[in-house]
Scaffold this active site. Structure first.
Site: not given
Length: 443
Positions: A333, A270, A41, A128, A218, A259-260
């Site tokens: 996504k 996540c 990487k 997180t 989240n 987000f609806l």
């Protein structure tokens, strides 16, 4: 604050979050060293190659490397020597066989960095983590660092959206500083000075609150997505239309339309793991009941995948076996090549397992999909995978899929049937072009 006073930064972990953070901070004028234990990487990044798909990042990486303000290493000693502020950006995946968060990489990053910290510096967690992890890590740092009490820990959660990561790093809607001293707050402010100069709001708080912000955010988003998908289930039972329902709700500014979005539900690296880890951690500290609704949020989300397959089956008169299915999308996504917990691939794999002849196309995620799911068949374009298809299923809402001409697709398929798993297409347009159109929660 002149360039001479800018703290020198290190970024530990050069995955999605770390590579983006390192490149963006260098682009703002900071002297940055990125560290990873994965030498492949590091070689890629040092050669100007971003190991994942993120719009705008390759160009910024090239510029940052040319400027001499960014370099990469596998040496903790080198990173410790360089940095005044060390950002920890390693992954915190779900533990195999458990909902708990796997802290192996975070613990390793702290344990490997600390023995090289010989002067006053700030270590900043961005990963997180379950609440109260920071307090434990602060103790570990003090114990292992030669500089002892001189090394402080802060927490600064990230709020990157994949596909918009550069913008979200350079122009965030807020910064959260979890600190235990005024000195730590000043150091963090210095490490974000150009972003603060834009007038970005800052919430200065304690470590535990800073750790909670990301999982709380989240969890709220996941709940909103699952809420409208629960309404889609009600619409299916009653003949109502969830798209119109969502539209009517969105005009209420207490609810809002973001987000609806009904459809296949959320995935990625996540939301799914964060809500599971949050529920798990809440149970550990005796407040499991407070977030028990997150288990249902997760269940509603998982159910969307099987309901989408039910729709496909209905269009095929109850039989998937031997049918040709064109799957548009593999990433979780659009504008990303991330296939972690991707609903699209979950649906494709399940249909393959049920005997369907499945072909998948995605603009960015095909390499990752091929590597992870070699049993599936892949194609070179939407029209390619739709050749002689009995049904087309839209699973990731890429712009190029939204813009497909129904008439062009009709020329290559065997049957004009489409399941819109993302409510991304205009139903009237497709029906007018002779397609049988189905979507969850729509009559």
């Amino acid at each position: 604050m002149g360039a001479a006073e800018l703290p020198r930064l290190t970024v530990i972990g050069t995955g999605y979050l770390g590579a983006t953070h390192a490149v963006c901070m260098a682009s703002l004028g900071y002297d940055v060293v990125g560290l990873d234990v994965d030498s492949k990487k590091i070689e890629k990044l040092q050669a100007g190659e971003v190991p994942f798909f993120e719009p705008g990042l390759p160009e910024l990486l090239s510029k940052a490397l040319e400027s001499g303000r960014l370099r990469f290493t596998t040496s903790y000693a080198e990173a410790a020597e360089h940095g005044d502020v060390h950002f920890v950006c390693v992954g915190t995946p779900q533990q195999p066989g458990s909902d708990a968060c796997d802290l192996t990489y975070v613990d390793a990053a702290i344990s490997n960095l600390a023995p090289h910290l010989t002067r006053r510096c700030l270590v900043v967690g961005k990963s997180t983590v379950p609440v109260n992890t920071a307090a434990r890590l602060a103790g570990l740092l003090r114990e292992l660092a030669p500089a002892g009490e001189e090394v402080e820990l802060a927490w600064n959660p990230e709020f990157l959206r994949e596909g918009f990561a550069v913008d979200d790093t350079l122009k965030p809607d807020r910064l959260v500083f979890g600190v235990t001293s005024e000195w730590a707050r000043e150091r963090l402010s210095a490490a974000f000075q150009p972003i603060l100069d834009l007038g970005t709001p800052v919430v200065v708080t304690d470590l535990a609150t800073a750790e909670l912000v990301k999982v709380a955010a989240n969890s709220f988003l996941a709940t909103k997505i699952s809420y409208i998908n629960a309404m889609a289930e009600v619409c299916e039972a009653t003949g109502a239309d969830v798209r119109d329902l969502a539209k009517a709700l969105a005009y209420d500014d207490r609810i809002g339309g973001r987000f609806l979005q009904p459809g296949l539900g959320f995935g990625g690296g996540c939301l799914p793991k964060d809500i599971r880890a949050f529920a798990h951690r809440a149970e550990e500290i005796g407040v499991g009941q407070a977030v028990s609704f997150l288990r249902e949020v997760d269940a509603i989300n998982r159910r969307r995948r099987s309901r989408t397959i039910d729709l496909v089956r209905e269009l095929l008169d109850g039989r998937l076996d031997g049918k040709r299915v064109a799957c548009l999308g593999a990433a979780f996504k659009p504008n990303s090549d991330d296939i972690r917990d991707a609903p699209a691939l979950d649906v494709a794999r399940t249909m393959h397992g049920l005997g369907a002849n499945v072909r998948v196309y995605d603009p960015a995620a095909l390499d990752n999909a091929r590597r992870t799911y070699p049993e599936l068949r892949y194609g070179t374009s939407a029209l390619d995978v739709a050749q002689d298809a009995d049904v087309v299923v839209l699973l990731t809402e890429w712009a190029e899929f939204r813009e497909i001409e129904p008439s062009a697709l009709a020329k290559v398929v065997k049957h004009t049937r489409i399941v819109d798993g993302r409510h991304a297409l205009d139903a009237d347009t497709w029906r007018a072009a002779g397609w049988e159109y189905r979507a969850l929660g729509r009559p």
